[in-house]
Scaffold this active site. Structure first.
Site, PDB file in Angstrom:
ATOM      1  N   ASP A 327       4.206   6.897 -10.768  1.00 44.49           N
ATOM      2  CA  ASP A 327       5.130   5.773 -10.563  1.00 44.49           C
ATOM      3  C   ASP A 327       5.053   4.753 -11.704  1.00 44.49           C
ATOM      4  OD1 ASP A 327       2.468   5.331  -9.551  1.00 44.49           O
ATOM      5  OD2 ASP A 327       3.170   3.400  -8.799  1.00 44.49           O
ATOM      6  N   GLU A 328       6.119   4.025 -11.849  1.00 47.62           N
ATOM      7  CA  GLU A 328       6.176   2.823 -12.694  1.00 47.62           C
ATOM      8  C   GLU A 328       5.530   2.996 -14.071  1.00 47.62           C
ATOM      9  OE1 GLU A 328       6.085  -0.656  -9.303  1.00 47.62           O
ATOM     10  OE2 GLU A 328       4.189   0.276  -9.807  1.00 47.62           O
TER      11      GLU A 328
HETATM   12  C1  TNX Z   1       4.832  -0.766  -6.101  1.00 46.20           C
HETATM   13  S1  TNX Z   1       4.921   1.798  -4.644  1.00 46.20           S
HETATM   14  C2  TNX Z   1       3.834   0.081  -6.533  1.00 46.20           C
HETATM   15  C3  TNX Z   1       2.431  -0.352  -6.453  1.00 46.20           C
HETATM   16  C4  TNX Z   1       2.300  -1.770  -5.973  1.00 46.20           C
HETATM   17  C5  TNX Z   1       3.261  -2.008  -4.843  1.00 46.20           C
HETATM   18  C6  TNX Z   1       3.139  -3.351  -4.224  1.00 46.20           C
HETATM   19  C7  TNX Z   1       4.478   2.270  -5.981  1.00 46.20           C
HETATM   20  C8  TNX Z   1       4.581   3.699  -6.149  1.00 46.20           C
HETATM   21  N1  TNX Z   1       4.051   1.390  -6.883  1.00 46.20           N
HETATM   22  O1  TNX Z   1       1.815  -0.192  -7.698  1.00 46.20           O
HETATM   23  O2  TNX Z   1       1.000  -1.976  -5.550  1.00 46.20           O
HETATM   24  O3  TNX Z   1       4.565  -1.828  -5.314  1.00 46.20           O
HETATM   25  O4  TNX Z   1       3.930  -3.474  -3.093  1.00 46.20           O
END
Ligand code: TNX
Length: 514
Positions: A327-328
């Site tokens: 993710d991200e």
């Molecule tokens: C998004 S959900 C993220 C996390 C954060 C979260 C906080 C996701 C795959 N990545 O790194 O902790 O939001 O709500």
């Protein structure tokens, strides 16, 4: 006096004499998740000093029977010895296996008569789930750890019950703030009460590396040494991790370990300079930003590192899955990200495990066995469906346990909105995105991210009472469900939380009993 008046008097005095009132209607239960079907026969089964727990000789239900005994003894003070028998007894509690395809691996059937309570299941797993129902059918004080005066009755009737989804999970982020093994076990005990069968552990992130990897010891020495806010952090040794896996197995819970990559990797990048493209170790990070770190996707050492980590983790993990995050990864170029995910996917299969990734991994070409975890992007989830890959539903705006309940919540974030207890309960995974149908959905998972969670009490506050709602979404048929009916059952669970000393959010929407 005429005959009718006499009859009426007789009825009234009869009613008065049998105090305390007997709860003899099994359909009026507070069980969460709601069982598939319940019929009542209007009498009551009673636990007493003399009650025994019988288990079918030669079955694999002995440990499950012992577990039941352990749950019933403290509050009743009864011995409830466990005894193997080759024939059904005429009274007591009887655990036995059956061959009933509709019940599957986790389903069970309860037949409750005045003298005999029979729990049947195909598998020990199903008997274990059924025991959670028995616990919830008894008077609320059964949750107490000390002897209570109560009439230990269960209304008579039958229950047939089995889950809607085979995957019913929660996630704990032990990376942002480290939560120790005792807290994780406590969490698993509560998950078991609600028939969850998966615990996903988010073991690594920018702020911390929480699992010992023997071939790369600095990951925990350096990468495990802090957390959000600059506290001392911590990590699980491999022994502690194995202990968690065993605790989970006793509750028929599968542990899914996650090593998040190529982003969310600052803790690793701070521990080993060679994992960085510029060959320089980063500083440890204790803030809460996301999306700034990446492994160096074109260095061979990166894949040697991942192979070692996945190899050690795979051999410590009996469950079929390894979660690779994905993710991200905002600072990994898309043309680097896609081949990276595909190569790591191969490594996961080379170690005999099935890959799971957050929904972004669907940008890559996935093996059909791989699983995508939907959290925010419908586009990504649709990619999964097009590739024939199954989806775990964790929509942030409904299922994120770290979202604040409302604007006054002292803990949690709100980037995906506020998730009041009714919002968390009142949604259907099948209706969320029109492209994702029932056949594409493996199950649901409610994640707890811990940027704002520093200890067990914080964790409990965000988890309860929402966890019960996710359990019901995962287990119970959608038909006939309503928040107004559910909230009354949930209120009774508040009493259990009080007895257990759990710090929960007393939402104004729930008619708590006191
Ligand atoms: C998004 S959900 C993220 C996390 C954060 C979260 C906080 C996701 C795959 N990545 O790194 O902790 O939001 O709500």
């Amino acid at each position: 006096m005429n005959k009718n008046v006499l009859l009426l008097l007789a009825i009234v005095s009869g009613l008065l004499s049998c105090a305390p009132e007997e709860p003899t209607d099994l359909t009026q239960n507070n069980v969460i998740p709601k069982p598939v079907s319940v019929t009542a026969t209007g009498k009551a089964f009673r636990l007493s000093e003399q009650t025994k727990i019988y288990v079918q000789a030669g079955s694999n239900l002995e440990a499950t029977a012992q577990y039941l005994q352990g749950k019933l003894t403290p509050a009743t003070g009864f011995q409830l010895t466990v005894e193997a028998v080759s024939e059904a007894p005429s009274e007591g509690i009887f655990l036995t296996t059956t061959n009933d395809p509709e019940l599957g691996n986790e389903g069970y059937a309860l037949q409750i008569d005045k003298k005999l309570l029979t729990l049947q299941a195909n598998k020990a797993e199903g008997a274990f789930r059924g025991i959670q129902t028995i616990r919830q059918l008894l008077p609320l004080s059964i949750a107490s750890s000390s002897v209570q005066q109560a009439d230990w009755m269960i209304p008579t009737g039958t229950i047939r019950d089995f889950p809607e989804y085979e995957f019913r999970g929660t996630m704990l982020d032990v990376a942002r703030h480290f939560l120790g093994a005792e807290d994780v076990k406590h969490f698993m005990d509560l998950m078991a009460y609600y028939k969850f069968n998966v615990l996903h552990l988010h073991l690594t992130d920018d702020q911390g590396w929480r699992i010992e990897i023997k071939s790369w010891p600095k990951l925990t020495e350096i990468g495990g040494s802090t957390e959000v806010g600059g506290g001392e952090g911590g990590f699980f040794t491999q022994e502690q991790y194995t202990d968690l896996v065993n605790h989970a197995a006793e509750r028929f819970i599968t542990i899914i370990p996650e090593i998040d990559m190529p982003g969310h990797t600052n803790a690793a990048l701070a521990s080993y300079a060679e994992l960085n493209c510029d060959g320089k170790a980063t500083e440890l990070y204790t803030g809460t930003e996301v999306g700034f770190s990446t492994l160096c996707t074109d260095k061979e050492i990166t894949y040697e590192f991942i192979d070692d980590v996945i190899g050690e983790l795979a051999s410590l993990t009996p469950g079929p899955y390894i979660h690779i995050g994905g993710d991200e990864s905002h600072v990994t170029k898309k043309e680097d990200y896609i081949p990276f995910i595909e190569r790591v996917q191969d490594l996961v299969y080379a170690h005999g495990k099935t890959m799971i990734g957050w929904d972004e991994v669907t940008l890559a070409k996935l093996d059909k066995r791989s699983i995508a975890q939907y959290w925010s992007s419908a586009e990504n989830a649709k990619n999964a469906v097009q590739q024939g890959v199954k989806v775990i539903m964790s929509p942030a705006k409904k299922a994120y346990l770290d979202m604040q309940y409302d604007s006054l919540s002292p803990l949690g974030l709100h980037w995906a909105g506020y998730v009041e207890v009714d919002t968390g309960y009142d949604w259907d995974p099948v209706k969320l995105e029109k492209e994702i149908g029932r056949d594409n959905i493996l199950g649901i998972e409610a994640p707890l991210w811990t940027e704002t969670v520093t200890n067990r009490a914080d964790m409990e506050y965000l988890v309860f009472p929402r966890l019960a709602g996710y359990a019901e979404i995962g287990w119970s048929p959608t038909e006939g469900k309503s928040w107004d009916e559910y909230k009354v059952r949930l209120a009774a669970h508040g009493n259990q939380y009080d007895t257990w000393g759990i710090n929960y959010y007393r939402s104004k929407l729930v008619p708590w009993n006191k």
